[in-house]
Design a protein around this motif. Structure first.
Motif, short mmCIF file in Angstrom:
data_model
loop_
_atom_site.label_atom_id
_atom_site.label_comp_id
_atom_site.label_asym_id
_atom_site.label_seq_id
_atom_site.Cartn_x
_atom_site.Cartn_y
_atom_site.Cartn_z
N GLN A 59 -11.90 -9.71 -4.00
CA GLN A 59 -12.89 -8.72 -3.59
C GLN A 59 -12.23 -7.35 -3.60
OE1 GLN A 59 -14.10 -9.92 0.33
NE2 GLN A 59 -15.21 -11.71 -0.40
N LYS A 60 -13.04 -6.32 -3.73
CA LYS A 60 -12.54 -4.95 -3.63
C LYS A 60 -12.72 -4.48 -2.19
CE LYS A 60 -11.39 -4.16 -7.87
NZ LYS A 60 -10.02 -3.97 -8.23
N GLY A 61 -11.65 -4.01 -1.58
CA GLY A 61 -11.71 -3.48 -0.23
C GLY A 61 -11.63 -1.96 -0.25
N GLU A 62 -11.66 -1.36 0.92
CA GLU A 62 -11.58 0.10 1.01
C GLU A 62 -10.23 0.64 0.55
OE1 GLU A 62 -12.61 1.40 4.92
OE2 GLU A 62 -14.48 0.26 4.95
N GLN A 63 -9.15 -0.07 0.87
CA GLN A 63 -7.81 0.41 0.53
C GLN A 63 -7.17 -0.34 -0.62
OE1 GLN A 63 -5.70 0.15 4.21
NE2 GLN A 63 -6.71 1.94 5.08
N GLY A 64 -7.78 -1.42 -1.06
CA GLY A 64 -7.20 -2.22 -2.14
C GLY A 64 -7.93 -3.53 -2.29
N GLU A 65 -7.30 -4.48 -2.92
CA GLU A 65 -7.92 -5.78 -3.15
C GLU A 65 -7.78 -6.70 -1.95
OE1 GLU A 65 -8.25 -7.19 -7.69
OE2 GLU A 65 -6.28 -7.44 -6.79
N ILE A 66 -8.71 -7.65 -1.86
CA ILE A 66 -8.67 -8.72 -0.86
C ILE A 66 -8.72 -10.03 -1.63
CG2 ILE A 66 -9.85 -9.79 1.09
CD1 ILE A 66 -11.09 -6.99 1.65
N TRP A 67 -7.77 -10.89 -1.37
CA TRP A 67 -7.73 -12.20 -2.01
C TRP A 67 -8.07 -13.26 -0.97
CZ3 TRP A 67 -2.76 -12.45 -5.52
CH2 TRP A 67 -2.87 -11.50 -6.53
N LEU A 68 -8.93 -14.20 -1.35
CA LEU A 68 -9.31 -15.31 -0.48
C LEU A 68 -8.82 -16.63 -1.08
CD1 LEU A 68 -12.97 -14.23 0.28
CD2 LEU A 68 -11.03 -14.10 1.81
N TYR A 69 -8.20 -17.42 -0.24
CA TYR A 69 -7.77 -18.77 -0.60
C TYR A 69 -8.48 -19.74 0.33
CZ TYR A 69 -3.93 -16.73 -3.27
OH TYR A 69 -3.18 -16.03 -4.18
N ARG A 70 -9.01 -20.81 -0.23
CA ARG A 70 -9.73 -21.80 0.57
C ARG A 70 -9.22 -23.20 0.23
NH1 ARG A 70 -13.94 -18.94 -2.13
NH2 ARG A 70 -14.57 -17.17 -0.90
N ASP A 93 -9.44 -24.65 5.58
CA ASP A 93 -8.44 -23.60 5.77
C ASP A 93 -8.85 -22.42 4.91
OD1 ASP A 93 -6.94 -25.30 7.37
OD2 ASP A 93 -5.71 -26.00 5.71
N VAL A 94 -8.85 -21.23 5.49
CA VAL A 94 -9.19 -20.01 4.76
C VAL A 94 -8.11 -18.98 5.03
CG1 VAL A 94 -10.89 -18.17 4.47
CG2 VAL A 94 -11.67 -20.50 4.98
N VAL A 95 -7.58 -18.41 3.95
CA VAL A 95 -6.57 -17.36 4.04
C VAL A 95 -7.12 -16.10 3.39
CG1 VAL A 95 -4.28 -16.63 3.26
CG2 VAL A 95 -4.62 -18.94 4.07
N THR A 96 -7.02 -14.99 4.11
CA THR A 96 -7.46 -13.69 3.60
C THR A 96 -6.24 -12.78 3.54
OG1 THR A 96 -9.57 -14.02 4.73
CG2 THR A 96 -9.08 -11.80 3.97
N ILE A 97 -5.95 -12.30 2.34
CA ILE A 97 -4.80 -11.41 2.14
C ILE A 97 -5.32 -10.05 1.70
CG2 ILE A 97 -2.65 -11.02 0.88
CD1 ILE A 97 -2.48 -14.05 0.48
N HIS A 98 -4.98 -9.01 2.45
CA HIS A 98 -5.36 -7.63 2.14
C HIS A 98 -4.17 -6.94 1.48
CE1 HIS A 98 -9.11 -7.47 4.56
NE2 HIS A 98 -8.51 -8.47 5.19
N PHE A 99 -4.45 -6.29 0.37
CA PHE A 99 -3.42 -5.54 -0.35
C PHE A 99 -3.71 -4.05 -0.25
CE2 PHE A 99 -3.37 -9.64 -2.49
CZ PHE A 99 -2.01 -9.88 -2.65
N ILE A 100 -2.68 -3.27 -0.07
CA ILE A 100 -2.75 -1.82 -0.23
C ILE A 100 -1.93 -1.53 -1.47
CG2 ILE A 100 -2.13 0.43 0.69
CD1 ILE A 100 -2.65 -0.63 3.47
N GLY A 101 -2.60 -1.09 -2.50
CA GLY A 101 -1.93 -0.95 -3.79
C GLY A 101 -1.58 -2.33 -4.31
N ASP A 102 -0.30 -2.56 -4.57
CA ASP A 102 0.17 -3.83 -5.11
C ASP A 102 0.86 -4.70 -4.06
OD1 ASP A 102 2.76 -4.93 -7.28
OD2 ASP A 102 0.70 -5.65 -7.28
N THR A 103 0.93 -4.24 -2.80
CA THR A 103 1.69 -4.97 -1.79
C THR A 103 0.80 -5.49 -0.66
OG1 THR A 103 2.24 -2.95 -0.60
CG2 THR A 103 3.82 -3.69 -2.25
N VAL A 104 1.24 -6.57 -0.05
CA VAL A 104 0.50 -7.19 1.05
C VAL A 104 0.52 -6.28 2.26
CG1 VAL A 104 0.45 -9.14 2.66
CG2 VAL A 104 1.01 -9.53 0.26
#
Length: 130
Positions: A59-70, A93-104
């Motif tokens: 997904q596209k977030g305000e500051q970068g991408e959001i990745w979801l793992y299920r 199990d659900v994991v949400t990872i927020h990225f700013i630019g290319d980093t977690v």
């Protein structure tokens, strides 16, 4: 000269074949509940891909991408053919990872039971993101 195998030898040979065939099955397995400990702030997207594989959704977030793992964890009874849908339970199990630019930036893990998942509005089925 006649050569015959005893029935016991044939059964042992078949069992050995069944057990041995499982050793060559290499379907990648992901265990989010333990693998999530490897995701720390400032990891790059490439490092996350190497650790967890491709995300189920991007997904596209305000500051970068959001990745979801299920991941769906079915109980032994739930895996039973034909009647499994009515027996046992599933946990998610659900994991949400927020990225700013290319980093977690942040990484959040959450475990749901069936009722909690329905209330949350998260959908588990669907194709993986590429």
């Amino acid at each position: 000269m006649r050569f015959a195998f005893s029935p016991r030898f044939v059964v042992c040979l078949c069992l050995l074949g069944f057990v041995g065939s499982g050793c060559f099955y290499h379907d990648p397995v992901r265990h989010l509940s333990s693998d999530i400990c490897l995701i720390t702030p400032n990891l790059t997207q490439k490092e996350v891909l190497a650790t967890l594989g491709a995300p189920d959704e991007k997904q596209k977030g305000e500051q970068g991408e959001i990745w979801l793992y299920r991941e769906v964890n079915k109980s032994f009874l739930r895996k039973t053919p034909y009647v499994g849908d009515k027996l046992g339970s599933e946990n998610y199990d659900v994991v949400t990872i927020h990225f700013i630019g290319d980093t977690v930036s942040t990484c959040l893990y959450r475990a749901y039971n069936e009722e909690e998942l329905k209330k949350s509005g998260i959908k588990i089925s669907g194709p993986r993101a590429d």
